[in-house]
Enzyme design. Structure first.
Site, PDB file in Angstrom:
ATOM      1  N   CYS A  56     -33.346  48.268  17.250  1.00 48.13           N
ATOM      2  CA  CYS A  56     -34.329  48.410  18.875  1.00 48.13           C
ATOM      3  C   CYS A  56     -32.457  48.273  19.831  1.00 48.13           C
ATOM      4  O   CYS A  56     -32.020  47.195  19.520  1.00 48.13           O
ATOM      5  CB  CYS A  56     -34.561  47.579  18.873  1.00 48.13           C
ATOM      6  SG  CYS A  56     -36.564  47.187  17.533  1.00 48.13           S
ATOM      7  N   ARG A 108     -28.029  52.253  17.554  1.00 40.67           N
ATOM      8  CA  ARG A 108     -28.220  50.794  17.365  1.00 40.67           C
ATOM      9  C   ARG A 108     -29.269  51.979  16.082  1.00 40.67           C
ATOM     10  O   ARG A 108     -29.856  51.163  15.241  1.00 40.67           O
ATOM     11  CB  ARG A 108     -29.112  50.161  18.010  1.00 40.67           C
ATOM     12  CG  ARG A 108     -28.068  49.492  18.732  1.00 40.67           C
ATOM     13  CD  ARG A 108     -29.012  49.058  20.056  1.00 40.67           C
ATOM     14  NE  ARG A 108     -28.957  47.312  19.295  1.00 40.67           N
ATOM     15  CZ  ARG A 108     -28.648  46.621  19.771  1.00 40.67           C
ATOM     16  NH1 ARG A 108     -27.449  45.984  20.010  1.00 40.67           N
ATOM     17  NH2 ARG A 108     -29.576  45.605  19.133  1.00 40.67           N
ATOM     18  N   TRP A 113     -37.902  50.300  16.645  1.00 43.53           N
ATOM     19  CA  TRP A 113     -36.828  50.728  15.256  1.00 43.53           C
ATOM     20  C   TRP A 113     -37.917  49.915  14.004  1.00 43.53           C
ATOM     21  O   TRP A 113     -38.816  48.992  14.024  1.00 43.53           O
ATOM     22  CB  TRP A 113     -35.774  50.214  14.892  1.00 43.53           C
ATOM     23  CG  TRP A 113     -34.996  50.904  13.481  1.00 43.53           C
ATOM     24  CD1 TRP A 113     -34.861  51.975  13.530  1.00 43.53           C
ATOM     25  CD2 TRP A 113     -34.983  49.822  11.948  1.00 43.53           C
ATOM     26  NE1 TRP A 113     -34.239  51.844  11.858  1.00 43.53           N
ATOM     27  CE2 TRP A 113     -34.720  51.094  10.913  1.00 43.53           C
ATOM     28  CE3 TRP A 113     -36.000  49.039  11.467  1.00 43.53           C
ATOM     29  CZ2 TRP A 113     -34.202  50.717   9.710  1.00 43.53           C
ATOM     30  CZ3 TRP A 113     -35.227  48.761  10.574  1.00 43.53           C
ATOM     31  CH2 TRP A 113     -34.882  49.853   9.629  1.00 43.53           C
ATOM     32  N   ASN A 158     -37.221  42.538  21.672  1.00 42.60           N
ATOM     33  CA  ASN A 158     -36.736  43.271  19.940  1.00 42.60           C
ATOM     34  C   ASN A 158     -36.334  42.194  18.873  1.00 42.60           C
ATOM     35  O   ASN A 158     -36.369  40.974  19.311  1.00 42.60           O
ATOM     36  CB  ASN A 158     -34.850  43.695  20.188  1.00 42.60           C
ATOM     37  CG  ASN A 158     -34.847  44.211  20.253  1.00 42.60           C
ATOM     38  OD1 ASN A 158     -34.921  45.051  20.717  1.00 42.60           O
ATOM     39  ND2 ASN A 158     -33.050  44.180  21.505  1.00 42.60           N
ATOM     40  N   GLY A 159     -37.311  42.149  17.854  1.00 40.57           N
ATOM     41  CA  GLY A 159     -36.828  41.809  17.214  1.00 40.57           C
ATOM     42  C   GLY A 159     -38.312  40.735  16.320  1.00 40.57           C
ATOM     43  O   GLY A 159     -39.071  41.713  16.572  1.00 40.57           O
ATOM     44  N   GLU A 215     -16.852  50.989  -0.914  1.00 43.38           N
ATOM     45  CA  GLU A 215     -16.753  51.613   0.046  1.00 43.38           C
ATOM     46  C   GLU A 215     -17.228  53.492   0.229  1.00 43.38           C
ATOM     47  O   GLU A 215     -17.793  53.973   1.485  1.00 43.38           O
ATOM     48  CB  GLU A 215     -15.620  50.993   1.016  1.00 43.38           C
ATOM     49  CG  GLU A 215     -15.391  51.914   2.759  1.00 43.38           C
ATOM     50  CD  GLU A 215     -17.122  51.168   3.540  1.00 43.38           C
ATOM     51  OE1 GLU A 215     -17.631  50.727   2.810  1.00 43.38           O
ATOM     52  OE2 GLU A 215     -16.759  51.749   4.538  1.00 43.38           O
ATOM     53  N   LYS A 229     -20.253  54.726   1.528  1.00 45.70           N
ATOM     54  CA  LYS A 229     -19.887  55.686   3.416  1.00 45.70           C
ATOM     55  C   LYS A 229     -20.503  57.653   2.713  1.00 45.70           C
ATOM     56  O   LYS A 229     -21.253  58.104   4.095  1.00 45.70           O
ATOM     57  CB  LYS A 229     -18.301  56.694   3.275  1.00 45.70           C
ATOM     58  CG  LYS A 229     -18.120  55.513   4.221  1.00 45.70           C
ATOM     59  CD  LYS A 229     -17.631  55.091   5.646  1.00 45.70           C
ATOM     60  CE  LYS A 229     -19.437  54.498   6.201  1.00 45.70           C
ATOM     61  NZ  LYS A 229     -18.311  52.736   6.159  1.00 45.70           N
ATOM     62  N   GLU A 232     -24.456  57.362   2.896  1.00 40.42           N
ATOM     63  CA  GLU A 232     -25.780  56.748   3.926  1.00 40.42           C
ATOM     64  C   GLU A 232     -25.290  58.249   4.896  1.00 40.42           C
ATOM     65  O   GLU A 232     -26.082  58.387   5.647  1.00 40.42           O
ATOM     66  CB  GLU A 232     -25.239  55.299   4.690  1.00 40.42           C
ATOM     67  CG  GLU A 232     -23.322  55.378   5.140  1.00 40.42           C
ATOM     68  CD  GLU A 232     -23.392  54.924   5.853  1.00 40.42           C
ATOM     69  OE1 GLU A 232     -23.977  53.501   6.511  1.00 40.42           O
ATOM     70  OE2 GLU A 232     -21.859  53.798   5.587  1.00 40.42           O
ATOM     71  N   HIS A 258     -18.675  51.801 -20.755  1.00 39.64           N
ATOM     72  CA  HIS A 258     -19.386  50.813 -21.587  1.00 39.64           C
ATOM     73  C   HIS A 258     -21.252  51.480 -21.226  1.00 39.64           C
ATOM     74  O   HIS A 258     -22.561  50.217 -20.838  1.00 39.64           O
ATOM     75  CB  HIS A 258     -19.587  49.539 -21.003  1.00 39.64           C
ATOM     76  CG  HIS A 258     -18.487  48.788 -21.460  1.00 39.64           C
ATOM     77  ND1 HIS A 258     -17.802  48.785 -22.650  1.00 39.64           N
ATOM     78  CD2 HIS A 258     -17.235  49.082 -20.797  1.00 39.64           C
ATOM     79  CE1 HIS A 258     -16.928  48.327 -22.673  1.00 39.64           C
ATOM     80  NE2 HIS A 258     -16.091  48.092 -21.921  1.00 39.64           N
ATOM     81  N   LYS A 274     -27.523  50.786  13.575  1.00 35.45           N
ATOM     82  CA  LYS A 274     -26.333  49.909  13.731  1.00 35.45           C
ATOM     83  C   LYS A 274     -26.260  48.995  13.426  1.00 35.45           C
ATOM     84  O   LYS A 274     -25.197  48.108  12.804  1.00 35.45           O
ATOM     85  CB  LYS A 274     -26.156  50.770  15.047  1.00 35.45           C
ATOM     86  CG  LYS A 274     -24.625  50.098  15.301  1.00 35.45           C
ATOM     87  CD  LYS A 274     -23.458  50.832  14.668  1.00 35.45           C
ATOM     88  CE  LYS A 274     -22.037  50.480  14.314  1.00 35.45           C
ATOM     89  NZ  LYS A 274     -20.616  50.673  13.177  1.00 35.45           N
TER      90      LYS A 274
HETATM   91  C1  F6R Z   1     -21.839  50.852   6.587  1.00 36.42           C
HETATM   92  C2  F6R Z   1     -22.783  50.109   7.481  1.00 36.42           C
HETATM   93  C3  F6R Z   1     -23.148  48.523   7.233  1.00 36.42           C
HETATM   94  C4  F6R Z   1     -22.878  47.861   8.096  1.00 36.42           C
HETATM   95  C5  F6R Z   1     -23.691  45.802   7.180  1.00 36.42           C
HETATM   96  C6  F6R Z   1     -23.036  45.292   7.851  1.00 36.42           C
HETATM   97  O1  F6R Z   1     -21.304  52.266   7.269  1.00 36.42           O
HETATM   98  O2  F6R Z   1     -21.801  50.514   9.273  1.00 36.42           O
HETATM   99  O3  F6R Z   1     -22.975  48.428   5.984  1.00 36.42           O
HETATM  100  O4  F6R Z   1     -21.693  47.240   7.541  1.00 36.42           O
HETATM  101  O5  F6R Z   1     -25.093  46.185   8.140  1.00 36.42           O
HETATM  102  O6  F6R Z   1     -22.875  45.145   9.639  1.00 36.42           O
HETATM  103  P1  F6R Z   1     -22.038  44.202  10.738  1.00 36.42           P
HETATM  104  O7  F6R Z   1     -20.790  44.424  10.564  1.00 36.42           O
HETATM  105  O8  F6R Z   1     -22.167  44.370  11.668  1.00 36.42           O
HETATM  106  O9  F6R Z   1     -22.654  43.277   9.901  1.00 36.42           O
END
Ligand code: F6R
Length: 607
Positions: free
Chosen positions: A2, A27, A75, A101-102, A480, A484, A487, A503, A602
């Site tokens: 949002c 976002r 959102w 928002n929220g 990580e 990547k 997602e 295992h 985001k």
């Molecule tokens: C993955 C990604 C998310 C954020 C997670 C935490 O690429 O961006 O997994 O790392 O949502 O977000 P922040 O760092 O903003 O607390």
């Protein structure tokens, strides 16, 4: 997750609102809308889907006249992403419009009460209760109605409100959801984050929880929840407009990957003076440190994986036990944290709801909390006892890249700083590691330059299912790398500690199963090599990631991606880069919406 924007001035509001919403697209959202005041009426335009559709519907705002308005990207949480549920919502008498928002936690109770009082709901949203409450409490004084309404709401909210009886005014209210006021000349703004403001003004006021503001074209007044006027500091934003734009790259994600050498340098350089690390006023004495019996790192998603890498660096250099906890778990775990625990809370946005809740849990138990945060003035930065900013600049792509590597840079600095304070590192090793840190930006650049062939490799290894394996620091990178891939390319990717394969999961290996093996930890090289041999014997196709000059790996893997040789403890900052690119090119080949992957936001500001 949002986004809200607001504008009051003398020029047309709708184009400003649409432009602001575009800036907030990253976002994550599934519907969008604007409300503009004109001739004593509120015109609302909203659509499910993309902002481009809203621009088309409003002819880029030209058929929505007026110079005061609010906008929203939604959102969906309560109710499907339909036109009906999109914000803004309007009161039954047409006097108020609201964006939010929220989450309003007591909305069901409020909704029942308002329906009993005769209010008619047009949507399934929690937000609509707010606009009816405003109508209910309005007796000619908008400010009073805003205060009474806010007093009834439980949960988190950033609100933007307009009322036909105050045709030049915008109201902005904040409780546990980010909201920033932009101070212009003859016009003022609000937005959920500064990226929507920087093209208009660099002067901002960060609203705090429980505060609200009345914005007129030539004045901004901030109040506490009792209506008392507050004197707020105007801060200067350092992010540039260019930093929030694509700058010739096809995607923000690619631009942000390429910005990593500069971003990591920005995180490191101001903290290293004459070969010594100084952490922006963060001081802890050796005596205080001796009182610390463990370090807890808490975060979500990639920030959590940065914490997993950080753990190896801190444990190796400081010999303090480190526990890395998912914030969404820690907040409900009755954590074993007390005033002998040092807590590192990592967050790019500084607004992640679970991370904020975990931080509060730890503070309530007496722990000292250090934030590792990118967004200046964000909630986590404010709640932490001390914040180490990562200085990554605006990160627009939903999938984090430079946000993550700058978190690593700060964690490495932290590990070396504490190790020195505790006397657990000799002067020579300290100097060598500081120097190695200073070389990181250059080596990240070399990593990028060495991997021009990645589009081809990505196309050969794109499969419906991928394994990422590694040990120790390499395992943290594998975690990580797999995230990547999942997602942005929507390929199923799982990461395993290489020693764990036998295992259970090795049962899944069959002919042509792609396995990405991270082998940058020299001490464990032979161990990971034997895991490569094991999976190859069962038909796997192995893409290994290792440092340049590693001949052993070339003889075992089907393909190899190289990074420059680096100190193992810092190698994650290099090793992750080809994995980011691999995911990027795999997603590009599939035609995915790389910067805005489906179902993701985001900034995850709700639980
Ligand atoms: C993955 C990604 C998310 C954020 C997670 C935490 O690429 O961006 O997994 O790392 O949502 O977000 P922040 O760092 O903003 O607390």
């Amino acid at each position: 997750m949002c986004g809200i924007v607001g504008f009051t001035g003398t020029r047309a509001a709708a184009p400003v609102l649409l432009h602001g919403l575009e800036r907030l697209e990253y976002r994550g959202y599934d519907s969008a809308g604007i409300a503009v005041l004109h001739d004593g009426k509120i015109q609302v335009e909203k659509v499910s889907g993309r902002i481009a559709k809203l621009c088309e519907k409003t002819k880029d705002g030209s058929n929505v006249p007026g110079s005061v308005g609010i906008g929203h990207t939604r959102w969906a949480t309560h109710g499907a992403p339909t036109d009906q549920n999109a914000h803004p919502h309007v009161s039954n008498d047409g006097r108020f419009a609201v964006v939010h928002n929220g989450i309003i936690e007591n909305y069901l109770e409020l909704r029942k009460e308002l329906i009993r009082d005769g209010y008619v709901f047009q949507s399934e949203t929690d937000t609509e209760t707010i606009v009816h409450l405003l109508e209910l409490y309005y007796d000619g004084d908008v400010k009073a109605a805003v205060m009474k309404t806010a007093a009834r709401l439980e949960g988190s909210y950033a609100l933007g409100i307009v009322c036909t009886d105050e045709p030049d005014a915008l109201f902005a209210v904040r409780e546990a959801s980010p909201l920033i006021l932009g101070i212009g000349v003859g016009e003022n703004y609000f937005a959920s984050d500064v990226t929507a403001l920087v093209s208009h003004t660099k002067n901002v006021i960060y609203l705090e929880d429980g505060e609200f503001a009345r914005l007129m074209p030539d004045s901004v007044t901030v109040y506490d929840c009792t209506g008392r006027e507050l004197q707020k500091k105007v801060s200067r934003v350092t992010w540039s407009v260019e930093a929030a734009e694509k700058g010739g790259y096809e995607h923000f994600m690619l631009k942000e990957i390429m910005e990593q050498p500069a971003a990591v340098k920005a995180a490191l350089a101001p903290r290293i003076h004459d070969g010594r690390i100084k952490l922006d006023g963060f001081e802890i004495t050796s005596e205080e440190l001796k009182d610390v019996n463990k370090i807890v790192i808490t975060a979500c998603g990639s920030a959590y994986y940065a914490g997993c890498s950080g753990r190896y660096a801190i444990e190796r250099l400081c010999r303090i036990p480190v526990q890395v906890e998912l914030a969404s778990e820690l907040r409900y775990a009755d954590p074993m944290v007390d005033d002998h625990t040092l807590v590192l809370v990592i967050s790019q946005s500084g607004e992640t709801a679970d991370t904020i809740a975990a931080l509060k849990e730890c503070r309530a138990r007496g722990a000292k909390v250090i934030g590792v945060v990118n967004v200046v003035g964000s909630t986590i930065a404010k709640l932490a006892d001390h914040t180490l900013y990562t200085f990554a600049g605006p990160e627009i792509a939903v999938a984090t890249t430079k946000g993550y590597t700058t978190q690593l840079a700060v964690l490495y600095l932290f590990a070396l700083y504490i190790s020195d304070k505790l006397g657990r590192i000799d002067a020579e090793s300290y100097a060598a590691l500081v120097k190695e840190l200073q070389h990181l930006p250059r080596k990240i650049q070399q990593t990028i330059d060495m991997n021009w062939q990645l589009p081809n490799v990505a196309s050969r290894y794109s499969s419906h299912s991928l394994f990422f394996i590694g040990r120790n620091t390499d395992y943290a990178v594998a975690l990580e790398g797999a995230l990547k891939m999942k997602e942005i390319s929507y390929l199923h990717a799982e990461s395993y500690a290489a020693g764990e394969l036998k295992h259970g999961t090795i049962a899944l290996i069959e002919e042509n199963q792609p396995v990405i093996a991270v082998c940058c930890n020299e001490a464990l090289m032979d161990k990971t090599l034997s895991n490569i041999v094991e999976v190859k014997a069962r038909g796997a196709k192995v893409l290994a990631l290792s440092f340049k000059g590693n001949k052993k790996i070339v003889s075992q893997a089907d393909d190899v991606i190289f990074i420059p040789r680096a100190e193992t403890v810092f190698s994650a900052a290099l090793a992750v880069v080809p994995l980011q690119l691999l995911a990027y090119y795999a997603a590009k080949e599939k035609g995915c919406d790389i910067d805005k992957p489906k179902n993701l936001a985001k900034s995850v500001t709700v639980e």
